[in-house]
Design a protein around this motif. Structure first.
Motif, PDB file in Angstrom:
ATOM      1  N   VAL A 131      -1.893   0.265   4.750  1.00  0.00           N
ATOM      2  CA  VAL A 131      -0.593   0.722   4.270  1.00  0.00           C
ATOM      3  C   VAL A 131       0.463   0.046   5.123  1.00  0.00           C
ATOM      4  CG1 VAL A 131       0.895   2.733   3.918  1.00  0.00           C
ATOM      5  CG2 VAL A 131      -1.562   2.950   3.582  1.00  0.00           C
ATOM      6  N   GLN A 132       1.408  -0.610   4.468  1.00  0.00           N
ATOM      7  CA  GLN A 132       2.455  -1.316   5.197  1.00  0.00           C
ATOM      8  C   GLN A 132       3.822  -0.849   4.721  1.00  0.00           C
ATOM      9  OE1 GLN A 132       1.740  -5.483   4.689  1.00  0.00           O
ATOM     10  NE2 GLN A 132      -0.098  -5.457   5.947  1.00  0.00           N
ATOM     11  N   TYR A 133       4.818  -1.034   5.590  1.00  0.00           N
ATOM     12  CA  TYR A 133       6.177  -0.636   5.251  1.00  0.00           C
ATOM     13  C   TYR A 133       6.923  -1.812   4.637  1.00  0.00           C
ATOM     14  CZ  TYR A 133      10.870   1.203   5.535  1.00  0.00           C
ATOM     15  OH  TYR A 133      12.118   1.629   5.216  1.00  0.00           O
ATOM     16  N   SER A 134       7.598  -1.583   3.521  1.00  0.00           N
ATOM     17  CA  SER A 134       8.419  -2.599   2.865  1.00  0.00           C
ATOM     18  C   SER A 134       9.889  -2.243   3.058  1.00  0.00           C
ATOM     19  CB  SER A 134       8.093  -2.668   1.369  1.00  0.00           C
ATOM     20  OG  SER A 134       9.050  -3.461   0.702  1.00  0.00           O
ATOM     21  N   ARG A 135      10.607  -3.067   3.805  1.00  0.00           N
ATOM     22  CA  ARG A 135      12.038  -2.823   3.994  1.00  0.00           C
ATOM     23  C   ARG A 135      12.808  -3.026   2.694  1.00  0.00           C
ATOM     24  NH1 ARG A 135      13.101  -5.767   9.807  1.00  0.00           N
ATOM     25  NH2 ARG A 135      12.017  -4.176  11.016  1.00  0.00           N
ATOM     26  N   ARG A 136      12.294  -3.918   1.866  1.00  0.00           N
ATOM     27  CA  ARG A 136      12.976  -4.217   0.604  1.00  0.00           C
ATOM     28  C   ARG A 136      13.104  -2.977  -0.280  1.00  0.00           C
ATOM     29  NH1 ARG A 136      11.225  -5.519  -4.359  1.00  0.00           N
ATOM     30  NH2 ARG A 136       9.082  -5.767  -3.698  1.00  0.00           N
ATOM     31  N   ILE A 137      12.047  -2.186  -0.362  1.00  0.00           N
ATOM     32  CA  ILE A 137      12.101  -0.987  -1.219  1.00  0.00           C
ATOM     33  C   ILE A 137      12.194   0.303  -0.399  1.00  0.00           C
ATOM     34  CG2 ILE A 137      10.909  -2.092  -3.134  1.00  0.00           C
ATOM     35  CD1 ILE A 137       8.380  -0.601  -2.315  1.00  0.00           C
ATOM     36  N   ASN A 138      12.268   0.174   0.935  1.00  0.00           N
ATOM     37  CA  ASN A 138      12.388   1.328   1.831  1.00  0.00           C
ATOM     38  C   ASN A 138      11.265   2.333   1.590  1.00  0.00           C
ATOM     39  OD1 ASN A 138      13.552   2.912   3.884  1.00  0.00           O
ATOM     40  ND2 ASN A 138      14.652   4.145   2.371  1.00  0.00           N
ATOM     41  N   SER A 139      10.039   1.816   1.580  1.00  0.00           N
ATOM     42  CA  SER A 139       8.883   2.676   1.346  1.00  0.00           C
ATOM     43  C   SER A 139       7.626   2.034   1.903  1.00  0.00           C
ATOM     44  CB  SER A 139       8.691   2.926  -0.149  1.00  0.00           C
ATOM     45  OG  SER A 139       7.561   3.761  -0.368  1.00  0.00           O
ATOM     46  N   PHE A 140       6.686   2.883   2.291  1.00  0.00           N
ATOM     47  CA  PHE A 140       5.353   2.382   2.594  1.00  0.00           C
ATOM     48  C   PHE A 140       4.662   2.086   1.268  1.00  0.00           C
ATOM     49  CE2 PHE A 140       6.269   4.551   6.536  1.00  0.00           C
ATOM     50  CZ  PHE A 140       5.701   3.716   7.485  1.00  0.00           C
ATOM     51  N   VAL A 141       3.796   1.083   1.281  1.00  0.00           N
ATOM     52  CA  VAL A 141       3.059   0.685   0.084  1.00  0.00           C
ATOM     53  C   VAL A 141       1.618   0.378   0.460  1.00  0.00           C
ATOM     54  CG1 VAL A 141       5.081  -0.243  -1.114  1.00  0.00           C
ATOM     55  CG2 VAL A 141       3.721  -1.740   0.333  1.00  0.00           C
ATOM     56  N   PHE A 142       0.723   0.525  -0.492  1.00  0.00           N
ATOM     57  CA  PHE A 142      -0.644   0.060  -0.296  1.00  0.00           C
ATOM     58  C   PHE A 142      -0.608  -1.456  -0.361  1.00  0.00           C
ATOM     59  CE2 PHE A 142      -1.544   4.354  -2.016  1.00  0.00           C
ATOM     60  CZ  PHE A 142      -2.293   4.834  -0.958  1.00  0.00           C
ATOM     61  N   SER A 143      -1.148  -2.125   0.670  1.00  0.00           N
ATOM     62  CA  SER A 143      -1.049  -3.577   0.719  1.00  0.00           C
ATOM     63  C   SER A 143      -2.153  -4.278  -0.067  1.00  0.00           C
ATOM     64  CB  SER A 143      -1.062  -4.060   2.165  1.00  0.00           C
ATOM     65  OG  SER A 143      -2.274  -3.695   2.786  1.00  0.00           O
ATOM     66  N   CYS A 144      -3.075  -3.526  -0.611  1.00  0.00           N
ATOM     67  CA  CYS A 144      -4.121  -4.101  -1.455  1.00  0.00           C
ATOM     68  C   CYS A 144      -4.259  -3.196  -2.665  1.00  0.00           C
ATOM     69  CB  CYS A 144      -5.430  -4.207  -0.680  1.00  0.00           C
ATOM     70  SG  CYS A 144      -5.990  -2.629  -0.021  1.00  0.00           S
ATOM     71  N   ASN A 145      -5.208  -3.465  -3.493  1.00  0.00           N
ATOM     72  CA  ASN A 145      -5.401  -2.661  -4.692  1.00  0.00           C
ATOM     73  C   ASN A 145      -6.175  -1.375  -4.428  1.00  0.00           C
ATOM     74  OD1 ASN A 145      -4.003  -4.429  -6.301  1.00  0.00           O
ATOM     75  ND2 ASN A 145      -5.810  -5.637  -6.786  1.00  0.00           N
ATOM     76  N   LYS A 146      -6.507  -1.122  -3.169  1.00  0.00           N
ATOM     77  CA  LYS A 146      -7.240   0.095  -2.833  1.00  0.00           C
ATOM     78  C   LYS A 146      -6.264   1.236  -2.608  1.00  0.00           C
ATOM     79  CE  LYS A 146     -10.880  -2.488  -0.569  1.00  0.00           C
ATOM     80  NZ  LYS A 146     -11.503  -2.803   0.709  1.00  0.00           N
ATOM     81  N   GLN A 147      -6.690   2.415  -2.993  1.00  0.00           N
ATOM     82  CA  GLN A 147      -5.915   3.621  -2.763  1.00  0.00           C
ATOM     83  C   GLN A 147      -6.838   4.690  -2.219  1.00  0.00           C
ATOM     84  OE1 GLN A 147      -3.674   4.797  -6.187  1.00  0.00           O
ATOM     85  NE2 GLN A 147      -2.867   2.758  -6.525  1.00  0.00           N
ATOM     86  N   LEU A 148      -6.269   5.794  -1.885  1.00  0.00           N
ATOM     87  CA  LEU A 148      -7.005   6.885  -1.279  1.00  0.00           C
ATOM     88  C   LEU A 148      -7.315   7.954  -2.321  1.00  0.00           C
ATOM     89  CD1 LEU A 148      -7.936   8.044   1.455  1.00  0.00           C
ATOM     90  CD2 LEU A 148      -5.670   9.057   1.678  1.00  0.00           C
ATOM     91  N   ARG A 149      -8.533   8.458  -2.270  1.00  0.00           N
ATOM     92  CA  ARG A 149      -8.921   9.579  -3.127  1.00  0.00           C
ATOM     93  C   ARG A 149      -9.365  10.707  -2.210  1.00  0.00           C
ATOM     94  NH1 ARG A 149     -13.905   9.845  -7.352  1.00  0.00           N
ATOM     95  NH2 ARG A 149     -13.890  12.095  -7.560  1.00  0.00           N
TER      96      ARG A 149
END
Length: 112
Positions: free
Chosen positions: A53-71
């Protein structure tokens, strides 16, 4: 029950990151009810599981940096006295004077 609060925090973290609406690290930490340092401990835990999970300053949000997510799956079950005596360990068998025995099962996995 602190353990349940931890699960709820991971659920909220997952939801906000998935929707890309976490806000700044300070805002996200406040929404989760933890310090900024503890937020990064949670993110490091996810990274150890293979979920970056990385922070994107452009959208002011953390994002999943790959196609994996948490279940996150969990269940809470109150056990009668006989069942409570028959459980041999597990993630969460708790004895409580007021409620008897209860079992808490918790699992976090990656999904594509």
């Amino acid at each position: 029950m602190e353990f349940v609060r931890q699960i709820e925090r991971f659920q909220l973290l997952n939801k906000l990151v998935k929707e890309q609406r976490t806000g700044s690290p300070e805002e996200l930490a406040a929404r989760l009810g933890v310090s900024r340092r503890q937020l990064y401990v949670y993110l490091e835990y996810l990274k150890d599981m293979g979920i970056d999970v990385q922070y994107s300053r452009r959208i002011n949000s953390f994002v999943f940096s790959c196609n994996k997510q948490l279940r996150i799956d969990w269940r809470f079950e109150i056990l009668d006295p006989i069942e409570g005596r028959n459980v041999q360990g597990g993630l969460g068998l708790y004895q409580n004077r007021d409620y008897g025995s209860f079992f808490l099962d918790f699992q976090m996995t990656m999904v594509a």
